[in-house]
Design a protein around this motif. Structure first.
Motif, PDB file in Angstrom:
ATOM      1  N   MET A   1      39.909  46.967  40.668  1.00 54.27           N
ATOM      2  CA  MET A   1      39.458  45.950  41.635  1.00 54.27           C
ATOM      3  C   MET A   1      37.997  45.592  41.412  1.00 54.27           C
ATOM      4  O   MET A   1      37.172  46.460  41.146  1.00 54.27           O
ATOM      5  N   LEU A   2      37.699  44.315  41.549  1.00 54.02           N
ATOM      6  CA  LEU A   2      36.321  43.846  41.335  1.00 54.02           C
ATOM      7  C   LEU A   2      35.640  43.553  42.661  1.00 54.02           C
ATOM      8  O   LEU A   2      36.270  43.126  43.627  1.00 54.02           O
TER       9      LEU A   2
ATOM     10  N   PHE B   1      57.239  46.157  48.882  1.00 55.06           N
ATOM     11  CA  PHE B   1      57.583  47.459  48.269  1.00 55.06           C
ATOM     12  C   PHE B   1      56.324  48.234  47.895  1.00 55.06           C
ATOM     13  O   PHE B   1      56.380  49.412  47.566  1.00 55.06           O
ATOM     14  N   TYR B   2      55.188  47.542  47.938  1.00 55.40           N
ATOM     15  CA  TYR B   2      53.945  48.083  47.374  1.00 55.40           C
ATOM     16  C   TYR B   2      53.585  49.473  47.921  1.00 55.40           C
ATOM     17  O   TYR B   2      53.241  50.380  47.151  1.00 55.40           O
TER      18      TYR B   2
ATOM     19  N   HIS C   1      45.269  51.613  47.748  1.00 58.25           N
ATOM     20  CA  HIS C   1      44.770  50.247  47.918  1.00 58.25           C
ATOM     21  C   HIS C   1      45.951  49.354  48.287  1.00 58.25           C
ATOM     22  O   HIS C   1      47.099  49.781  48.194  1.00 58.25           O
ATOM     23  N   LYS C   2      45.643  48.144  48.699  1.00 57.47           N
ATOM     24  CA  LYS C   2      46.688  47.267  49.229  1.00 57.47           C
ATOM     25  C   LYS C   2      47.023  46.140  48.246  1.00 57.47           C
ATOM     26  O   LYS C   2      46.194  45.760  47.419  1.00 57.47           O
TER      27      LYS C   2
ATOM     28  N   ALA D   1      47.213  43.152  49.021  1.00 55.32           N
ATOM     29  CA  ALA D   1      46.273  42.051  49.289  1.00 55.32           C
ATOM     30  C   ALA D   1      44.972  42.229  48.494  1.00 55.32           C
ATOM     31  O   ALA D   1      44.334  41.239  48.119  1.00 55.32           O
ATOM     32  N   ASP D   2      44.573  43.497  48.235  1.00 53.94           N
ATOM     33  CA  ASP D   2      43.370  43.739  47.418  1.00 53.94           C
ATOM     34  C   ASP D   2      43.574  43.201  46.000  1.00 53.94           C
ATOM     35  O   ASP D   2      42.645  42.696  45.366  1.00 53.94           O
ATOM     36  N   ARG D   3      44.792  43.361  45.491  1.00 54.00           N
ATOM     37  CA  ARG D   3      45.089  42.880  44.128  1.00 54.00           C
ATOM     38  C   ARG D   3      44.953  41.351  44.090  1.00 54.00           C
ATOM     39  O   ARG D   3      44.344  40.795  43.187  1.00 54.00           O
ATOM     40  N   VAL D   4      45.523  40.720  45.120  1.00 54.44           N
ATOM     41  CA  VAL D   4      45.479  39.251  45.181  1.00 54.44           C
ATOM     42  C   VAL D   4      44.020  38.791  45.254  1.00 54.44           C
ATOM     43  O   VAL D   4      43.627  37.814  44.608  1.00 54.44           O
ATOM     44  N   ASP D   5      43.217  39.532  45.984  1.00 54.16           N
ATOM     45  CA  ASP D   5      41.807  39.164  46.154  1.00 54.16           C
ATOM     46  C   ASP D   5      41.054  39.244  44.811  1.00 54.16           C
ATOM     47  O   ASP D   5      40.292  38.337  44.461  1.00 54.16           O
ATOM     48  N   THR D   6      41.297  40.309  44.048  1.00 50.59           N
ATOM     49  CA  THR D   6      40.627  40.410  42.739  1.00 50.59           C
ATOM     50  C   THR D   6      41.070  39.281  41.820  1.00 50.59           C
ATOM     51  O   THR D   6      40.247  38.673  41.115  1.00 50.59           O
TER      52      THR D   6
END
Ligand code: SAM
Ligand code: DTB
Ligand code: SF4
Length: 329
Positions: free
Chosen positions: A149-150, A176-177, A184-185, A187-192
């Motif tokens: 994550m950035l 399923f995440y 981490h979530k 949504a965190d992936r989507v944010d990065t």
């Protein structure tokens, strides 16, 4: 006589959204439910409309920092939480990475991907990775990194170093995440991914199949990737490499045809993206790989080792390209 082109007649329009329409999970699921031959035919049609069907992009991959990761991703050999055979290794020296990049280039890779077992990079680490990017790019290779994550401002530092692609997988369906990762979530992936896009870096994002997810979960992940605006330029589809010691070590394998359908669904929903047949090729037959290329996969990791596990070796790949008449990109 009213002649309808056989190609058009065979196109199942019920599952084709109008241009600019978002893919619903149900529409992607409908692709999965098509007779396999119809699905493969349609995927190949879309593929030919957008790419040379006999050309496959080749990326080399190297682990620049291995193991000891704080995250609990249930599939990963590098999480500090599981007892696996992976040994920890500190961040590599720039010269050593460069030597590996030169070798990859000499073997015929066009892109060099560097992976680090981090939740996210610290500023000092990012400075070293930026140096690696500058020097690898100077060799004439495309560059890709996957660093976790950035934080605000980090993507633009990578862009300034000349980074072409950032790999950050959605990995699985949002629903399923938390069965797979809790540190981490989704949504965190989507944010990065949004930060990477914002900085003008190309996005490489896909996922893993065979973690116990349902078909609906798989369709939802494909739909979410396809609905990113624009979709990722590169979409890695990994088949889980079951790692002894991880919670997913004994998970039942995804059926081969279901994997193939997922490649086809990615191709149809993301017509202009490179779809990468990623982890899991070592265990696949040549015939299975050929079917995946027919279904629209047009990129591979071309190296003897992935991050911590074996890849299908470069000599086997060269022989396969020869047998199938594939040209490298
Ligand atoms: N730590 C960073 C992160 O998680 O984004 C970058 C490295 S991480 C190892 C990169 C990707 O490798 C993961 O997102 C996952 O998709 C894939 N991966 C890791 N272990 C895998 C396995 N055992 N089988 C298949 N894919 C795997
Ligand atoms: C991706 O989607 N797959 C690669 C790359 N991005 C970094 C990683 C695969 C890892 C397979 C397990 C391992 O070697 O540790
Ligand atoms: Fe860490 Fe990435 Fe492995 Fe998750 S996938 S444990 S973040 S290295």
């Amino acid at each position: 006589m009213n002649s309808i082109s056989p190609v058009l007649a065979l196109r199942p329009d019920a599952t084709a959204p109008a241009p600019d329409t978002r893919w619903t999970v149900s529409a992607v699921e409908a692709l999965y439910q098509m007779p396999l031959m119809d699905l493969l035919f349609r995927a190949q049609q879309v593929h030919r409309e957008n790419f040379d069907p006999n050309a496959v992009q080749r990326s080399a991959l190297i682990s620049i920092k291995t193991g000891g990761c704080s995250e609990d991703c249930s599939y990963c050999s590098q999480s500090a939480r599981y007892k696996t055979e992976t040994e920890r290794e500190a961040l590599m020296q720039v010269e050593d990475v460069l030597a590996a990049a030169r070798e990859a280039k000499a073997r015929g890779a066009s892109r060099f991907c560097m992976g680090a077992a981090w939740r996210g990079p610290k500023e000092k680490e990012l400075a070293v990775v930026s140096q690696m990017i500058r020097e690898v790019k100077a060799l004439g290779l495309e560059t890709c990194v996957t660093l976790g994550m950035l934080k605000e401002g980090q993507a633009s530092q990578l862009k300034a170093a000349g980074l072409d692609y950032y790999n950050h997988n959605l990995d699985t369906d949002a629903e399923f995440y938390d069965k797979v990762i809790t540190t981490h979530k989704h949504a965190d992936r989507v944010d990065t991914i949004a930060q990477v896009r914002e900085a003008g870096i190309k996005v490489c994002s896909g996922g893993i199949l065979g973690m116990g997810e349902s078909r609906r979960n798989r369709a939802a992940m494909v739909a979410q990737l396809a609905n990113l605006n624009p979709p990722p330029e590169s979409v890695p589809i990994n088949n889980l490499v079951a790692i002894p010691g991880t919670p997913l070590a004994e998970t039942e394998k995804v059926d081969s045809f279901e994997f193939l359908r997922s490649i086809a669904a990615a191709r149809i929903t993301m017509p202009k993206s490179f779809v990468r047949l990623s982890a899991g090729r070592e265990a696949m037959s040549d015939e299975m790989q050929a079917l995946c290329f027919f279904a629209g996969a047009n990129s591979i990791f071309y190296c003897d080792k992935l991050l911590t596990t074996n890849n299908s070796g470069t000599s086997r790949d060269l022989a396969l390209f020869e047998k199938l008449g594939l040209r490298p990109i």
